[in-house]
Design a protein around this motif. Structure first.
Motif, PDB file in Angstrom:
ATOM      1  N   CYS A 119      -3.339  37.720 -57.290  1.00 52.33           N
ATOM      2  CA  CYS A 119      -2.631  38.093 -56.052  1.00 52.33           C
ATOM      3  C   CYS A 119      -1.502  37.118 -55.716  1.00 52.33           C
ATOM      4  N   ARG A 120      -1.115  36.317 -56.679  1.00 56.76           N
ATOM      5  CA  ARG A 120       0.011  35.392 -56.540  1.00 56.76           C
ATOM      6  C   ARG A 120      -0.201  34.379 -55.406  1.00 56.76           C
ATOM      7  N   LEU A 121      -1.445  33.871 -55.367  1.00 59.36           N
ATOM      8  CA  LEU A 121      -1.804  32.821 -54.401  1.00 59.36           C
ATOM      9  C   LEU A 121      -2.408  31.632 -55.140  1.00 59.36           C
ATOM     10  N   ALA A 122      -1.988  31.416 -56.368  1.00 63.71           N
ATOM     11  CA  ALA A 122      -2.578  30.337 -57.179  1.00 63.71           C
ATOM     12  C   ALA A 122      -2.387  28.971 -56.522  1.00 63.71           C
ATOM     13  N   HIS A 123      -1.355  28.823 -55.697  1.00 62.19           N
ATOM     14  CA  HIS A 123      -1.104  27.518 -55.060  1.00 62.19           C
ATOM     15  C   HIS A 123      -2.176  27.168 -54.026  1.00 62.19           C
ATOM     16  N   LEU A 124      -3.057  28.127 -53.692  1.00 61.56           N
ATOM     17  CA  LEU A 124      -4.126  27.857 -52.724  1.00 61.56           C
ATOM     18  C   LEU A 124      -5.450  27.509 -53.397  1.00 61.56           C
ATOM     19  N   ALA A 125      -5.493  27.546 -54.717  1.00 62.88           N
ATOM     20  CA  ALA A 125      -6.763  27.383 -55.427  1.00 62.88           C
ATOM     21  C   ALA A 125      -7.407  26.028 -55.182  1.00 62.88           C
ATOM     22  N   ASP A 126      -6.603  24.987 -54.948  1.00 58.91           N
ATOM     23  CA  ASP A 126      -7.178  23.652 -54.732  1.00 58.91           C
ATOM     24  C   ASP A 126      -7.431  23.370 -53.252  1.00 58.91           C
ATOM     25  N   ARG A 127      -7.372  24.411 -52.380  1.00 60.51           N
ATOM     26  CA  ARG A 127      -7.574  24.209 -50.937  1.00 60.51           C
ATOM     27  C   ARG A 127      -8.767  25.005 -50.416  1.00 60.51           C
ATOM     28  N   LEU A 128      -9.679  25.375 -51.281  1.00 53.92           N
ATOM     29  CA  LEU A 128     -10.793  26.231 -50.875  1.00 53.92           C
ATOM     30  C   LEU A 128     -11.674  25.585 -49.815  1.00 53.92           C
ATOM     31  N   ASP A 129     -11.782  24.276 -49.828  1.00 53.70           N
ATOM     32  CA  ASP A 129     -12.646  23.593 -48.868  1.00 53.70           C
ATOM     33  C   ASP A 129     -11.882  23.045 -47.668  1.00 53.70           C
ATOM     34  N   VAL A 130     -10.628  23.394 -47.549  1.00 53.23           N
ATOM     35  CA  VAL A 130      -9.818  22.958 -46.407  1.00 53.23           C
ATOM     36  C   VAL A 130     -10.068  23.899 -45.241  1.00 53.23           C
ATOM     37  N   ALA A 131     -10.416  23.351 -44.086  1.00 49.58           N
ATOM     38  CA  ALA A 131     -10.632  24.144 -42.876  1.00 49.58           C
ATOM     39  C   ALA A 131      -9.347  24.157 -42.058  1.00 49.58           C
ATOM     40  N   ALA A 132      -8.933  25.336 -41.626  1.00 39.24           N
ATOM     41  CA  ALA A 132      -7.702  25.468 -40.848  1.00 39.24           C
ATOM     42  C   ALA A 132      -7.691  26.807 -40.137  1.00 39.24           C
ATOM     43  N   ASN A 133      -6.715  26.969 -39.257  1.00 39.32           N
ATOM     44  CA  ASN A 133      -6.447  28.278 -38.661  1.00 39.32           C
ATOM     45  C   ASN A 133      -5.483  28.989 -39.606  1.00 39.32           C
ATOM     46  N   TRP A 134      -6.032  29.736 -40.557  1.00 36.34           N
ATOM     47  CA  TRP A 134      -5.236  30.271 -41.655  1.00 36.34           C
ATOM     48  C   TRP A 134      -4.254  31.350 -41.210  1.00 36.34           C
ATOM     49  N   SER A 135      -4.487  31.969 -40.074  1.00 43.31           N
ATOM     50  CA  SER A 135      -3.523  32.945 -39.577  1.00 43.31           C
ATOM     51  C   SER A 135      -2.222  32.269 -39.161  1.00 43.31           C
ATOM     52  N   HIS A 136      -2.264  30.955 -38.901  1.00 41.91           N
ATOM     53  CA  HIS A 136      -1.057  30.194 -38.603  1.00 41.91           C
ATOM     54  C   HIS A 136      -0.518  29.481 -39.837  1.00 41.91           C
ATOM     55  N   ALA A 137      -1.428  29.124 -40.738  1.00 44.17           N
ATOM     56  CA  ALA A 137      -1.017  28.340 -41.907  1.00 44.17           C
ATOM     57  C   ALA A 137      -0.350  29.200 -42.990  1.00 44.17           C
ATOM     58  N   LEU A 138      -0.654  30.491 -43.009  1.00 46.88           N
ATOM     59  CA  LEU A 138      -0.131  31.367 -44.055  1.00 46.88           C
ATOM     60  C   LEU A 138       0.891  32.339 -43.486  1.00 46.88           C
ATOM     61  N   SER A 139       1.846  32.713 -44.298  1.00 45.82           N
ATOM     62  CA  SER A 139       2.840  33.708 -43.888  1.00 45.82           C
ATOM     63  C   SER A 139       2.184  35.085 -43.845  1.00 45.82           C
ATOM     64  N   PRO A 140       2.795  36.064 -43.165  1.00 47.59           N
ATOM     65  CA  PRO A 140       2.218  37.416 -43.144  1.00 47.59           C
ATOM     66  C   PRO A 140       1.999  37.994 -44.540  1.00 47.59           C
ATOM     67  N   GLY A 141       2.954  37.750 -45.459  1.00 54.16           N
ATOM     68  CA  GLY A 141       2.773  38.240 -46.818  1.00 54.16           C
ATOM     69  C   GLY A 141       1.594  37.587 -47.510  1.00 54.16           C
ATOM     70  N   GLU A 142       1.427  36.292 -47.320  1.00 53.00           N
ATOM     71  CA  GLU A 142       0.294  35.590 -47.921  1.00 53.00           C
ATOM     72  C   GLU A 142      -1.025  36.091 -47.338  1.00 53.00           C
ATOM     73  N   GLN A 143      -1.026  36.359 -46.045  1.00 48.23           N
ATOM     74  CA  GLN A 143      -2.243  36.874 -45.413  1.00 48.23           C
ATOM     75  C   GLN A 143      -2.625  38.231 -45.995  1.00 48.23           C
ATOM     76  N   GLN A 144      -1.636  39.080 -46.244  1.00 49.61           N
ATOM     77  CA  GLN A 144      -1.938  40.383 -46.821  1.00 49.61           C
ATOM     78  C   GLN A 144      -2.418  40.252 -48.264  1.00 49.61           C
ATOM     79  N   ARG A 145      -1.850  39.336 -48.999  1.00 53.58           N
ATOM     80  CA  ARG A 145      -2.324  39.117 -50.376  1.00 53.58           C
ATOM     81  C   ARG A 145      -3.753  38.573 -50.365  1.00 53.58           C
ATOM     82  N   LEU A 146      -4.046  37.718 -49.393  1.00 51.22           N
ATOM     83  CA  LEU A 146      -5.403  37.189 -49.265  1.00 51.22           C
ATOM     84  C   LEU A 146      -6.386  38.326 -49.007  1.00 51.22           C
ATOM     85  N   ALA A 147      -5.967  39.319 -48.215  1.00 51.20           N
ATOM     86  CA  ALA A 147      -6.839  40.467 -47.949  1.00 51.20           C
ATOM     87  C   ALA A 147      -7.138  41.230 -49.239  1.00 51.20           C
TER      88      ALA A 147
END
Length: 596
Positions: free
Chosen positions: A489-517
């Motif tokens: 889903c072209r989100l390979a740059h997030l693979a090393d952040r699996l254990d990072v806690a954050a408000n991901w709706s703010h940390a990710l762009s709308p396109g990234e959020q849709q790819r995450l879905a």
């Protein structure tokens, strides 16, 4: 296309609910009773009876201290030093017992309070989340009784449990104190003899009648002044919640507000809500000032009143100094017990406001759960999605979509298209069983798990692994599988952040959020996938890659999607196109079906 979550997050206007719901006695009892007959009842009653026993012990110590008070002043008057030392030792052990009782009384009360609140909160969460009541309450129903349901569960339940315990235990303590001290006051005050109308009158235990009359007049005055406080407290909590909600909305949509340069508008809206708080608070201040005048005059005059009434008998030598002080102390105890309503009035007002808000919340939850459902959504043994005579309406009954009969075979891909606002997303909501307005029948395969992706994906606050796994629990999928689908889903740059806690709706762009879905879809592997413009924020190339991956990664998957880009048509087998009604066709769009 509108975000289905956005509407549910919008509170009513500050003036939408001008009259607080008044809970009946039956509703109050229905709020309080369940915990005391639940599976927790034995522990609850054991704690309550223990607290009552400790409160009775405190009353007993106060009775002993009343006698001690009389003896001490008599000893001081007679200058008996030996007896003075004995009374000091007596006071020491009485005080020690009193302190121990007071400490454990508070401790057990807090234990009972958190048990009750936890049980009530779990029950209300179950009811709020069941039958999607949390969604239906927010769908613009007319006649809603409650606003800010989060406040009802978080704050009003806490107020209900703590205030109910305080009021009930205070009333029991006051009743026992009254019973314990009124006979003391009757005995030590003696009769009052006076002449009037040419006759001699005798009032036995006259101090008792004085204190009753004093408390009745004071309680009536406080009730008359303070009764509007219930409604003001109700509105204050609502205005505070609306203001807090507005602040949260700015924080959640900080980027959009900043890009629109919407600070002046947000400031104006927040100021308007703050003005509601200020106006209501000034009314509370004005009323509280009047209430404090009455309460403080009542309390201060009660200190000197028994002295004034008893002084003639003391100076005539009929009673000793110790008896005078005993009368004063007993009068104070009886007056304080009879003044339970006055002392608890502010708590009562706040408690009643919480009761009213919870009664309104209960009414809305029951209304949402019992909402007539003319659209029958049910599982069936087949493998196809079938729609039989499905008509969609607006909440006011106006037609939105003409009757639709359709069948989606297993593995088929359907594209829904049409102008914005025609009802495409509403059709998707009806198939998700969250839109009750209309009629007809929808059948979904019972052995085919489904997954719905809205345009704006929901991302829980927490670790990225939890956000990717949702709605499955965190840890349901191994890291290798997550990493593989992140890459797809072209989100390979997030693979090393699996254990990072954050408000991901703010940390990710709308396109990234849709790819995450889409990663969620591949991980959870549903058999039915509903995509409501779930790729609208992606670039065209990524969108096509993910649509092409669906049948490859999930063989036999059935896909029903809403999209505006014509480039996606080649990934579908059938098109359902919404067409505006022509002349003489009446309201509501009709759906035309054709192969892609």
């Amino acid at each position: 296309m509108t975000d289905p979550h956005a509407k549910s997050a919008t509170p009513p206007s500050p003036h939408a609910l001008d009259t607080p719901n008044r809970a009946s006695r039956a509703e109050i009892w229905a709020l309080i009773r369940p915990f005391w007959v639940s599976e927790e009842k034995w522990k609850a009653w054991a704690l309550l009876l223990s607290i009552i026993a400790l409160n009775l012990g405190m009353v007993y110590i106060n009775v002993r201290l009343n006698s001690w008070n009389r003896d001490m002043y008599d000893v001081l008057q007679s200058r008996d030093y030996a007896q003075f030392k004995a009374l000091l030792w007596q006071f020491s052990w009485l005080a020690f017992i009193f302190v121990a009782i007071a400490i454990y009384s508070v401790y057990l009360k807090q234990a009972l309070q958190i048990r009750w609140r936890y049980w009530m909160s779990q029950r209300y969460l179950d009811r709020w989340l069941a039958h999607r009541a949390y969604y239906r309450i927010e769908q613009g129903q007319q006649g809603r009784l409650s606003d800010n349901p989060d406040q009802r569960i978080a704050e009003d339940l806490q107020a209900l449990t703590s205030s109910t315990l305080s009021l009930v235990l205070g009333f029991i303590s006051s009743s026992v104190t009254l019973f314990s001290f009124i006979h003391i006051l009757w005995a030590v005050s003696g009769p009052l003899t006076f002449s009037a109308l040419g006759q001699s009158w005798v009032i036995p235990g006259y101090m008792v009648w004085f204190v009753i009359a004093y408390a009745v007049v004071g309680s009536g005055l406080v009730w008359w002044i303070g009764r509007p406080l219930v409604g003001l407290s109700f509105h204050q909590e609502r205005f505070e919640a609306n203001f807090r909600f507005g602040l949260i909305r700015v924080r959640e949509h900080a980027e959009a507000v900043a890009l629109y340069r919407g600070e002046p508008q947000e400031h104006a809206q927040l100021t308007a809500r703050l003005d509601d708080i200020r106006r209501n608070w000034w009314e509370i201040m004005r009323l509280t000032k009047m209430l404090n005048v009455a309460v403080n005059f009542y309390g201060q005059f009660a200190v000197i009143f028994p002295m004034l009434v008893s002084a003639p008998r003391y100076f005539s030598g009929a009673i000793s100094l110790g008896v005078l002080m005993q009368i004063s102390n007993a009068f104070g105890q009886v007056q304080d017990a009879l003044s339970w309503f006055i002392n608890a009035f502010t708590t009562l007002a706040s408690w009643k406001a919480s009761i009213n808000r919870l009664a309104g919340f209960n009414a809305d939850v029951e209304r949402a759960a019992g909402m007539p459902r003319h659209i029958d959504v049910a599982p069936h043994a087949g493998s196809a999605v079938t729609l039989q005579g499905l008509q969609l309406s607006f909440p006011d009954g106006a037609p939105m979509m003409h009757a639709l009969d359709a069948r989606v075979e297993s593995g088929e891909h359907v594209l829904i298209s049409g102008p914005s606002g025609c009802g495409k997303s509403t059709l998707m909501r009806a198939m998700a069983d969250i839109w009750p307005y209309g009629q007809g029948r929808i059948q979904l395969p019972q052995d085919a798990p489904a997954m719905f992706l809205p345009q704006r994906s929901y991302l829980p606050i927490g670790t990225l692994r939890a956000a990717l796994s949702y709605p499955a629990a965190e840890g349901s999928f191994d890291d290798a599988l997550i990493t593989r689908y992140l890459g797809l889903c072209r989100l390979a740059h997030l693979a090393d952040r699996l254990d990072v806690a954050a408000n991901w709706s703010h940390a990710l762009s709308p396109g990234e959020q849709q790819r995450l879905a889409f990663v969620r879809v591949f991980l959870n592997r549903p058999r039915l996938v509903f995509l409501d413009e779930a790729s609208s924020a992606m670039d065209g190339q990524t969108e096509e890659v993910l649509y092409a991956a669906l049948p490859r990664e999930l063989p036999g998957v059935t896909v029903i999607s809403i999209a505006h880009r014509e480039t996606l048509a080649r990934f579908h087998d059938v098109r359902w196109h919404f067409v505006a009604p022509g002349e003489g066709e009446g309201g509501g769009h009709r759906v035309e079906m054709a192969p892609v």
